[in-house]
Design an enzyme around this catalytic site. Structure first.
Site, PDB file in Angstrom:
ATOM      1  N   LYS A   1      13.441  55.208  -7.461  1.00  0.00           N
ATOM      2  CA  LYS A   1      12.583  56.397  -7.309  1.00  0.00           C
ATOM      3  C   LYS A   1      12.457  57.122  -8.645  1.00  0.00           C
ATOM      4  O   LYS A   1      13.447  57.531  -9.235  1.00  0.00           O
ATOM      5  CB  LYS A   1      13.181  57.332  -6.245  1.00  0.00           C
ATOM      6  CG  LYS A   1      12.487  58.694  -6.154  1.00  0.00           C
ATOM      7  CD  LYS A   1      13.068  59.571  -5.038  1.00  0.00           C
ATOM      8  CE  LYS A   1      12.483  60.986  -5.053  1.00  0.00           C
ATOM      9  NZ  LYS A   1      13.088  61.884  -4.050  1.00  0.00           N
TER      10      LYS A   1
ATOM     11  N   ASP B   1      10.456  67.193  -9.010  1.00  0.00           N
ATOM     12  CA  ASP B   1      10.145  67.394  -7.594  1.00  0.00           C
ATOM     13  C   ASP B   1      10.165  68.887  -7.268  1.00  0.00           C
ATOM     14  O   ASP B   1      11.215  69.471  -7.024  1.00  0.00           O
ATOM     15  CB  ASP B   1      11.164  66.640  -6.717  1.00  0.00           C
ATOM     16  CG  ASP B   1      10.877  66.810  -5.228  1.00  0.00           C
ATOM     17  OD1 ASP B   1       9.779  67.306  -4.883  1.00  0.00           O
ATOM     18  OD2 ASP B   1      11.745  66.418  -4.421  1.00  0.00           O
TER      19      ASP B   1
ATOM     20  N   LYS C   1       9.843  73.999  -2.818  1.00  0.00           N
ATOM     21  CA  LYS C   1      11.283  74.236  -2.721  1.00  0.00           C
ATOM     22  C   LYS C   1      11.603  75.672  -3.100  1.00  0.00           C
ATOM     23  O   LYS C   1      10.853  76.295  -3.851  1.00  0.00           O
ATOM     24  CB  LYS C   1      12.019  73.297  -3.695  1.00  0.00           C
ATOM     25  CG  LYS C   1      12.041  71.851  -3.273  1.00  0.00           C
ATOM     26  CD  LYS C   1      12.864  71.022  -4.252  1.00  0.00           C
ATOM     27  CE  LYS C   1      12.897  69.561  -3.855  1.00  0.00           C
ATOM     28  NZ  LYS C   1      13.618  69.299  -2.589  1.00  0.00           N
TER      29      LYS C   1
ATOM     30  N   ASP D   1      15.311  63.999 -10.308  1.00  0.00           N
ATOM     31  CA  ASP D   1      14.799  63.222  -9.171  1.00  0.00           C
ATOM     32  C   ASP D   1      14.268  61.846  -9.595  1.00  0.00           C
ATOM     33  O   ASP D   1      13.729  61.104  -8.776  1.00  0.00           O
ATOM     34  CB  ASP D   1      13.712  64.041  -8.442  1.00  0.00           C
ATOM     35  CG  ASP D   1      13.673  63.752  -6.946  1.00  0.00           C
ATOM     36  OD1 ASP D   1      14.666  63.219  -6.412  1.00  0.00           O
ATOM     37  OD2 ASP D   1      12.642  64.060  -6.318  1.00  0.00           O
TER      38      ASP D   1
ATOM     39  N   GLU E   1       8.661  63.272  -0.432  1.00  0.00           N
ATOM     40  CA  GLU E   1       7.730  62.476  -1.250  1.00  0.00           C
ATOM     41  C   GLU E   1       8.348  61.165  -1.728  1.00  0.00           C
ATOM     42  O   GLU E   1       7.621  60.211  -2.007  1.00  0.00           O
ATOM     43  CB  GLU E   1       7.275  63.304  -2.466  1.00  0.00           C
ATOM     44  CG  GLU E   1       8.207  63.289  -3.693  1.00  0.00           C
ATOM     45  CD  GLU E   1       9.587  63.880  -3.441  1.00  0.00           C
ATOM     46  OE1 GLU E   1       9.733  64.601  -2.448  1.00  0.00           O
ATOM     47  OE2 GLU E   1      10.517  63.603  -4.223  1.00  0.00           O
TER      48      GLU E   1
ATOM     49  N   ARG F   1      10.071  58.862  -0.241  1.00  0.00           N
ATOM     50  CA  ARG F   1       9.789  57.716   0.634  1.00  0.00           C
ATOM     51  C   ARG F   1       8.328  57.281   0.534  1.00  0.00           C
ATOM     52  O   ARG F   1       8.005  56.110   0.745  1.00  0.00           O
ATOM     53  CB  ARG F   1      10.189  58.063   2.075  1.00  0.00           C
ATOM     54  CG  ARG F   1       9.482  59.259   2.623  1.00  0.00           C
ATOM     55  CD  ARG F   1      10.193  59.835   3.847  1.00  0.00           C
ATOM     56  NE  ARG F   1      11.321  60.710   3.486  1.00  0.00           N
ATOM     57  CZ  ARG F   1      12.092  61.339   4.362  1.00  0.00           C
ATOM     58  NH1 ARG F   1      11.884  61.178   5.653  1.00  0.00           N
ATOM     59  NH2 ARG F   1      13.079  62.105   3.957  1.00  0.00           N
TER      60      ARG F   1
HETATM   61  N1  BES Z   1      14.572  64.878  -4.129  1.00  0.00           N
HETATM   62  C1  BES Z   1      14.781  65.454  -2.859  1.00  0.00           C
HETATM   63  C2  BES Z   1      16.177  65.204  -2.318  1.00  0.00           C
HETATM   64  C3  BES Z   1      17.278  66.016  -2.916  1.00  0.00           C
HETATM   65  C4  BES Z   1      17.407  67.358  -2.636  1.00  0.00           C
HETATM   66  C5  BES Z   1      18.212  65.423  -3.721  1.00  0.00           C
HETATM   67  C6  BES Z   1      18.456  68.076  -3.168  1.00  0.00           C
HETATM   68  C7  BES Z   1      19.254  66.142  -4.242  1.00  0.00           C
HETATM   69  C8  BES Z   1      19.372  67.472  -3.970  1.00  0.00           C
HETATM   70  C9  BES Z   1      13.791  64.864  -1.857  1.00  0.00           C
HETATM   71  O1  BES Z   1      12.546  64.559  -2.353  1.00  0.00           O
HETATM   72  C10 BES Z   1      13.601  65.895  -0.803  1.00  0.00           C
HETATM   73  O2  BES Z   1      13.082  66.924  -1.107  1.00  0.00           O
HETATM   74  N2  BES Z   1      14.019  65.594   0.398  1.00  0.00           N
HETATM   75  C11 BES Z   1      13.923  66.514   1.474  1.00  0.00           C
HETATM   76  C12 BES Z   1      13.507  65.739   2.705  1.00  0.00           C
HETATM   77  C13 BES Z   1      13.127  66.611   3.861  1.00  0.00           C
HETATM   78  C14 BES Z   1      11.857  67.375   3.560  1.00  0.00           C
HETATM   79  C15 BES Z   1      12.947  65.745   5.087  1.00  0.00           C
HETATM   80  C16 BES Z   1      15.281  67.163   1.672  1.00  0.00           C
HETATM   81  O3  BES Z   1      16.304  66.476   1.535  1.00  0.00           O
HETATM   82  O4  BES Z   1      15.310  68.350   1.928  1.00  0.00           O
HETATM   83 ZN    ZN Z   2      12.452  64.121  -4.319  1.00  0.00          ZN
HETATM   84 MN    MN Z   3      11.253  66.234  -2.349  1.00  0.00          MN
END
Ligand code: BES
Ligand code: ZN
Ligand code: MN
Length: 502
Positions: free
Chosen positions: A268, A273, A280, A291, A352, A354
Site C-alpha cells: 500500500k 492519508d 480524519k 501510510d 481507501e 483496500r
Molecule cells: N491508513 C489508515 C489506517 C491507520 C489508521 C493506520 C491509524 C494506522 C493508524 C486507513 O486508511 C484507515 O483510515 N482505515 C480506517 C478504516 C475505517 C474507515 C473502516 C480506520 O482504521 O479507521
Molecule cells: Zn490509509
Molecule cells: Mn484511510
C-alpha cells in the site's frame, strides 16, 4: 558502516573497543574469562567490587586495560544465562550500541554472537547482530539543515566467530544481515520522508533508481492513462481527489530460473492519508505520511534481494496515490467499478487502502505468482487488537500463513494470525453495489481482509496489516522498516538449504 566476521583472539586483538558479555550475577562469559586471565583477574576484581552485576542492559566501559591490545573493553550485561534468548541477545547488542554511540567509538569487535541462545543458531545470531547494529546507528538527517545533529557512526564492526568451522556460514549470515539492514534503512528513509516530498512519483523514481544497481531487476511505472485502460476504477477513484498523479510501480526481479513462478509483494502506497471527504481528526494526522510504509517495505525488500542476488523470482507491485478531500474526490455513497468488474460502494472514503490494493491484487494475477503477500497500514483496528508488537496476518492458505509466521519468529519481526472466516463476509453487504468498502465497527482488521479476499480467490494470498508496527509515535517518532526482516526471511526460505541455518 562495514560489518564483517572474523575469528580473533580477544587479548591480542587491536581495536578501539572489545564488546564482551557478562551474565547475571557477575558471571564471566568465555571471552570475559580469557581477558580475565590475560589481565591477572582484573575483570573479576571489578565485578567483585560491584561495579557491574551483568543485569540485562547494564554496560561498563574500561579504558587502557593492561596486557590487552585493544584500547577499551565494553562489558555488557546479558541478564541470567538461563534466560538468554534471542530477545535478550538483541537487547544486549542494542545496549552495547547505545554505549558505543555515547562515547563515539569508531570501531569495535563484538564477542556477543558467541553466546549460546537456545532459540537462535549461531549464523542467525550473526545475522541479527548485523541488523541490530545497523539499525542502532540509523539516523534520518537528510532534512536537517547543516547545523543539525552531527552524524555518529561506527566505521567498522567485527563480529567474532569463536569456532573457525562456523566462518563460512557466518560470512553468508553477515551478508544477509547487512542486506536486510540496507532494506530496512531504505524503508525507513521512505517512511520518514514527508508527504510533500515522498509523493507517488517520488516512490516510482526511487524504485527505478534502486533497480539500476541490480542487473536482474527492472521497473515499469504505470500512469493514470495506463490504469484507465486497465479499468482500475477503485484505485483511480482514490487518486482523483489529489493533485498528485497516481502511479502503479511494478518491480520485477528475476534471479531464479526463467519459468519459476514469482512471489508477488503488493505494498500500500498512500503517500498521505487525510481520510478524504470522510476526513480524519487533526490530532496526529501528520503520521498519515507513514501510510506508504507497506510500499516502502516492498522497495526495501527488493533492495535486500538485489544485494544478495537471491536465486528466485519476485515481483513487487506498489499502487500509490494520495487520499485527499477535493471537489473531484470520492464521496460517501459513490459506487466505483474495480478492475475485477466487481462494484464497490464507498461508504467511507477513509477506507481507501483496500480500494487501491484490490486493483493491484487483480493486476498481480498476470504474473501467475506462487504466492501473493500484500503489506498495508490498513486499519486502526489492528493497533487496537494487537498493539505495536506483531503485525496482523490473514490468509486464504494455511501453509503460506504458517511460513510467514515462522519467518517472523526467526527474523524477530513477528506476525499474529487472525481468522478470515466466512462468517465476517456478511458485514460487507451493500444494498446498491456488490460490496461496501467498510464492515462496520466490529472486527475492522478482519473485515478489511475479507474485502481483499474477494479479489484474491484465484491466488494463494496473505495479507499483513502493519498499522501497528510500521512506525513509532511520540518521542521516538519514526519508521521502523518493518516488516522487511520478515519478508526477507520468507524469501530466504524460498531459496533452499543454503540460506536456511537450520
Ligand atoms: N491508513 C489508515 C489506517 C491507520 C489508521 C493506520 C491509524 C494506522 C493508524 C486507513 O486508511 C484507515 O483510515 N482505515 C480506517 C478504516 C475505517 C474507515 C473502516 C480506520 O482504521 O479507521
Ligand atoms: Zn490509509
Ligand atoms: Mn484511510
Amino acid at each position: 558502516m562495514d560489518i564483517s566476521v572474523k575469528t580473533t583472539s580477544a587479548p591480542s586483538q587491536r581495536s578501539a573497543c572489545l564488546v564482551v558479555g557478562i551474565f547475571d550475577r557477575r558471571k564471566l562469559t568465555n571471552t570475559a574469562m580469557e581477558l580475565d586471565s590475560a589481565t591477572n583477574g582484573y575483570l573479576s576484581s571489578i565485578l567483585q567490587q560491584g561495579d557491574m552485576d551483568g543485569k540485562a542492559g547494564q554496560t561498563l566501559l574500561l579504558h587502557a586495560v593492561e596486557a590487552i591490545s585493544a584500547q577499551r573493553i565494553l562489558l555488557v550485561g546479558c541478564g541470567k544465562e538461563k534466560e538468554f534468548t534471542k530477545r535478550q541477545y538483541k537487547k544486549a547488542i542494542a545496549a552495547a550500541v547505545k554505549s558505543l554511540k555515547e562515547y563515539n567509538i569508531r570501531d569495535a569487535v563484538f564477542y556477543l554472537p558467541d553466546l549460546i541462545t537456545k532459540d537462535l543458531k549461531h549464523a542467525q545470531r550473526i545475522k541479527l547482530a548485523a541488523e541490530t547494529i545497523h539499525h542502532g546507528y540509523y539516523q534520518f538527517t537528510q532534512l536537517k539543515s547543516k547545523n543539525g545533529t552531527p552524524k555518529v557512526t561506527l566505521q567498522k564492526a567485527v563480529l567474532n566467530v569463536a569456532d573457525e568451522r562456523h566462518l563460512a556460514q557466518a560470512r553468508l549470515a553477515v551478508a544477509m544481515g547487512n542486506a536486510v539492514a540496507l532494506g530496512v534503512n531504505t524503508a525507513c528513509d521512505l517512511g520518514n520522508l514527508p508527504g510533500n516530498i515522498c509523493t507517488p512519483s517520488y516512490l516510482a523514481s526511487t524504485a527505478q533508481k534502486n533497480a539500476k544497481r541490480y542487473p536482474d531487476m527492472k521497473v515499469k511505472v504505470l500512469k493514470q492513462k495506463d490504469m484507465d485502460e486497465l479499468k482500475m476504477g477503485a484505485l483511480l477513484s482514490v487518486a482523483k481527489g489529489s493533485r498528485q498523479p497516481p502511479r502503479l510501480i511494478v518491480i520485477e526481479y528475476n534471479g531464479g530460473k526463467k519459468d519459476d513462478r514469482p512471489v508477488a509483494l503488493v505494498g500500500k502506497g498512500i503517500t498521505f492519508d487525510s481520510g478524504g471527504i470522510s476526513i480524519k481528526p487533526s490530532a496526529s494526522m501528520d503520521e498519515m505520511k507513514f501510510d506508504m510504509c507497506g510500499a516502502a517495505s516492498v522497495l526495501g525488500t527488493m533492495v535486500t534481494i538485489g544485494e544478495l542476488k537471491l536465486p528466485i523470482n519476485v515481483v513487487g507491485i506498489v499502487p500509490s496515490c494520495e487520499n485527499m478531500p477535493d471537489g473531484a474526490a470520492n464521496k460517501p455513497g459513490d459506487i466505483v467499478t474495480s478492475m475485477s468488474g466487481q462494484t464497490i460502494e464507498v461508504l467511507n472514503t477513509d477506507a481507501e487502502g483496500r480500494l487501491i490494493l484490490c486493483d493491484a491484487l487483480t493486476y498481480s494475477e498476470q504474473f501467475k505468482p506462487k504466492a501473493v503477500i500484500d503489506i498495508a497500514t490498513l486499519t486502526g483496528a489492528c493497533v487496537v487488537a494487537l498493539g505495536k508488537h506483531p503485525c496482523g496476518l490473514l490468509s486464504n492458505d494455511q501453509t503460506l500463513a504458517q511460513n510467514l509466521l515462522d519467518a517472523g519468529e526467526r527474523s524477530n519481526d513477528r506476525a499474529w494470525q487472525l481468522p478470515l472466516w466466512d462468517d465476517y463476509q456478511d458485514q460487507l453487504k451493500s444494498n446498491f453495489a456488490d460490496m461496501a468498502n467498510i464492515g462496520g465497527p466490529q472486527a475492522g482488521t478482519i473485515t478489511a481482509a475479507c474485502f481483499l479476499s474477494r479479489f484474491t480467490e484465484k491466488l494463494k494470498w496473505a495479507h499483513l496489516d502493519i498499522a501497528g508496527v510500521a512506525w513509532e509515535s511520540g518521542h521516538n517518532k519514526g519508521a521502523t522498516g518493518r516488516p522487511v526482516p520478515l519478508l526477507s526471511q520468507y524469501l530466504f526460505d524460498q531459496c533452499g538449504k543454503k540460506y536456511q541455518f537450520k
